[in-house]
Design a protein around this motif. Structure first.
Motif, PDB file in Angstrom:
ATOM      1  N   SER A   1      35.180 112.508  62.118  1.00 59.70           N
ATOM      2  CA  SER A   1      34.395 111.281  62.311  1.00 59.70           C
ATOM      3  C   SER A   1      33.164 111.295  61.413  1.00 59.70           C
ATOM      4  O   SER A   1      32.814 110.276  60.816  1.00 59.70           O
ATOM      5  CB  SER A   1      33.967 111.119  63.772  1.00 59.70           C
ATOM      6  OG  SER A   1      35.022 110.591  64.545  1.00 59.70           O
ATOM      7  N   SER A   2      32.505 112.437  61.290  1.00 58.21           N
ATOM      8  CA  SER A   2      31.349 112.497  60.381  1.00 58.21           C
ATOM      9  C   SER A   2      31.785 112.284  58.934  1.00 58.21           C
ATOM     10  O   SER A   2      31.091 111.641  58.148  1.00 58.21           O
ATOM     11  CB  SER A   2      30.633 113.851  60.487  1.00 58.21           C
ATOM     12  OG  SER A   2      29.858 113.912  61.663  1.00 58.21           O
TER      13      SER A   2
ATOM     14  N   TYR B   1      32.684 108.350  58.858  1.00 59.65           N
ATOM     15  CA  TYR B   1      31.572 107.399  59.084  1.00 59.65           C
ATOM     16  C   TYR B   1      30.412 107.691  58.126  1.00 59.65           C
ATOM     17  O   TYR B   1      29.965 106.820  57.398  1.00 59.65           O
ATOM     18  CB  TYR B   1      31.081 107.473  60.534  1.00 59.65           C
ATOM     19  CG  TYR B   1      31.955 106.779  61.551  1.00 59.65           C
ATOM     20  CD1 TYR B   1      33.111 107.383  62.042  1.00 59.65           C
ATOM     21  CD2 TYR B   1      31.641 105.508  62.033  1.00 59.65           C
ATOM     22  CE1 TYR B   1      33.914 106.750  62.988  1.00 59.65           C
ATOM     23  CE2 TYR B   1      32.440 104.863  62.990  1.00 59.65           C
ATOM     24  CZ  TYR B   1      33.563 105.488  63.462  1.00 59.65           C
ATOM     25  OH  TYR B   1      34.361 104.867  64.400  1.00 59.65           O
TER      26      TYR B   1
ATOM     27  N   ILE C   1      26.021 102.286  65.698  1.00 61.55           N
ATOM     28  CA  ILE C   1      27.076 102.562  64.724  1.00 61.55           C
ATOM     29  C   ILE C   1      28.271 101.625  64.943  1.00 61.55           C
ATOM     30  O   ILE C   1      28.771 101.017  63.996  1.00 61.55           O
ATOM     31  CB  ILE C   1      27.474 104.046  64.787  1.00 61.55           C
ATOM     32  CG1 ILE C   1      26.258 104.873  64.364  1.00 61.55           C
ATOM     33  CG2 ILE C   1      28.682 104.328  63.888  1.00 61.55           C
ATOM     34  CD1 ILE C   1      26.394 106.353  64.567  1.00 61.55           C
ATOM     35  N   GLY C   2      28.688 101.477  66.199  1.00 61.57           N
ATOM     36  CA  GLY C   2      29.789 100.559  66.502  1.00 61.57           C
ATOM     37  C   GLY C   2      29.473  99.137  66.048  1.00 61.57           C
ATOM     38  O   GLY C   2      30.376  98.378  65.684  1.00 61.57           O
TER      39      GLY C   2
ATOM     40  N   ARG D   1      23.203 112.329  71.267  1.00 56.89           N
ATOM     41  CA  ARG D   1      24.045 111.113  71.282  1.00 56.89           C
ATOM     42  C   ARG D   1      23.194 109.874  71.575  1.00 56.89           C
ATOM     43  O   ARG D   1      23.327 108.848  70.925  1.00 56.89           O
ATOM     44  CB  ARG D   1      25.148 111.260  72.348  1.00 56.89           C
ATOM     45  CG  ARG D   1      26.032 110.038  72.489  1.00 56.89           C
ATOM     46  CD  ARG D   1      26.998 110.140  73.665  1.00 56.89           C
ATOM     47  NE  ARG D   1      27.784 108.934  73.780  1.00 56.89           N
ATOM     48  CZ  ARG D   1      28.994 108.762  73.220  1.00 56.89           C
ATOM     49  NH1 ARG D   1      29.551 109.724  72.542  1.00 56.89           N
ATOM     50  NH2 ARG D   1      29.622 107.621  73.350  1.00 56.89           N
TER      51      ARG D   1
ATOM     52  N   ASP E   1      26.262  99.226  69.875  1.00 59.24           N
ATOM     53  CA  ASP E   1      25.451 100.416  69.630  1.00 59.24           C
ATOM     54  C   ASP E   1      25.210 100.487  68.126  1.00 59.24           C
ATOM     55  O   ASP E   1      25.788  99.718  67.358  1.00 59.24           O
ATOM     56  CB  ASP E   1      26.088 101.696  70.208  1.00 59.24           C
ATOM     57  CG  ASP E   1      27.344 102.121  69.481  1.00 59.24           C
ATOM     58  OD1 ASP E   1      27.269 102.363  68.265  1.00 59.24           O
ATOM     59  OD2 ASP E   1      28.393 102.244  70.134  1.00 59.24           O
TER      60      ASP E   1
HETATM   61  P1  TMP Z   1      32.516 106.822  70.590  1.00 56.69           P
HETATM   62  O1  TMP Z   1      32.299 105.332  70.618  1.00 56.69           O
HETATM   63  O2  TMP Z   1      33.895 107.232  70.198  1.00 56.69           O
HETATM   64  O3  TMP Z   1      32.021 107.505  71.817  1.00 56.69           O
HETATM   65  O4  TMP Z   1      31.612 107.400  69.377  1.00 56.69           O
HETATM   66  C1  TMP Z   1      30.302 107.012  69.249  1.00 56.69           C
HETATM   67  C2  TMP Z   1      30.024 106.421  67.901  1.00 56.69           C
HETATM   68  O5  TMP Z   1      29.578 107.451  67.003  1.00 56.69           O
HETATM   69  C3  TMP Z   1      31.194 105.721  67.216  1.00 56.69           C
HETATM   70  O6  TMP Z   1      30.705 104.520  66.643  1.00 56.69           O
HETATM   71  C4  TMP Z   1      31.579 106.688  66.118  1.00 56.69           C
HETATM   72  C5  TMP Z   1      30.269 107.355  65.774  1.00 56.69           C
HETATM   73  N1  TMP Z   1      30.370 108.710  65.198  1.00 56.69           N
HETATM   74  C6  TMP Z   1      29.933 108.930  63.899  1.00 56.69           C
HETATM   75  O7  TMP Z   1      29.480 108.003  63.218  1.00 56.69           O
HETATM   76  N2  TMP Z   1      29.985 110.212  63.398  1.00 56.69           N
HETATM   77  C7  TMP Z   1      30.450 111.266  64.128  1.00 56.69           C
HETATM   78  O8  TMP Z   1      30.482 112.408  63.632  1.00 56.69           O
HETATM   79  C8  TMP Z   1      30.905 111.013  65.480  1.00 56.69           C
HETATM   80  C9  TMP Z   1      31.414 112.159  66.310  1.00 56.69           C
HETATM   81  C10 TMP Z   1      30.845 109.728  65.972  1.00 56.69           C
END
Ligand code: TMP
Length: 212
Positions: free
Chosen positions: A101-102, A105, A158-159, A51, A156
């Motif tokens: 989520s994968s 995203y 991705i966010g 993570r 972060d």
């Molecule tokens: P969170 O903010 O919900 O803790 O998740 C962390 C970040 O990771 C959020 O931006 C979504 C991203 N994410 C993916 O892009 N792919 C995935 O498979 C997962 C589980 C999270």
């Protein structure tokens, strides 16, 4: 022995998933159910280390395929070491994000495609799917306003991606729910924490009715 039930909460950024996952786990425990509350990416020491690599990447960041592989690797460890053993022991698992989520995203917004994400999941986690996936949906207008405010905010890796990416993520979850109505429930994320929690419990009631 009854197998445990596996519930995932999904949705875009900032939908209050973590709060709702916590409230759901507590409500299930209050009914006498043994529950593991966990999250992705993360949930085990190895997956939490991944993570960190994903959300605060070294160097110039991961390219799309490497990112998807890292999520799949984190999930593989999480499934093998925590989720599968808990379900086999009859405990329920409440997970803040999982495979979908994968798919949303990396697969849709990131352009890798669903087939490749599912292939990685097959290899990493033997294709394990939740019994129930709850998508918390917010009104499109409020998501867009919130994301526009956040654009360029690199909270972060991705966010902090742009509004277009996150809009694609949000729509993808709704498409998945339409494609697999038996596995998904979409609930309205608007209103108070208590109101959304009541909708989560309503979504879970069918699972509770099965053996309790
Ligand atoms: P969170 O903010 O919900 O803790 O998740 C962390 C970040 O990771 C959020 O931006 C979504 C991203 N994410 C993916 O892009 N792919 C995935 O498979 C997962 C589980 C999270």
């Amino acid at each position: 022995m009854n197998l445990g039930r596996f519930i995932a909460l999904e949705g875009g950024e900032g939908m209050g998933k973590s709060t709702q996952a916590r409230l759901l786990a507590r409500a299930l425990q209050d009914k006498g159910i043994a529950v593991e509350l966990t999250r992705e990416p993360g949930g085990t020491p190895g997956a939490e280390a991944i993570r960190h690599l994903l959300l605060d990447p070294p160097g110039e960041g991961w390219q799309g395929e490497a990112e998807a592989l890292l999520f799949a690797a984190a999930r593989s460890d999480h499934v093998a070491r925590l989720i599968r053993p808990a379900l086999d022991a009859g405990r329920w698992v409440v997970c803040d994000r999982f495979l979908d989520s994968s798919r949303a995203y990396q697969g849709v917004a990131g352009g890798l495609g669903d087939d490749r994400i599912r292939m990685l999941h097959e290899i990493g986690s033997h294709g394990l799917l939740p019994d129930l996936t709850i998508v918390i949906e917010a009104a499109k207008s409020s998501v867009e306003a919130r994301l526009a405010d956040r654009d360029g905010d690199t909270s972060d890796a991705i966010g902090g991606r742009n509004a277009r990416y996150h809009t694609a993520v949000n729509s993808a979850f709704l498409v998945f729910a339409e494609q697999e109505p038996d596995r998904f429930r979409v609930i309205d994320g608007m209103g108070s924490i208590e109101e959304v929690h009541a909708r989560v419990m309503d979504a879970v009631s069918a699972l509770l009715g099965d053996d309790r």
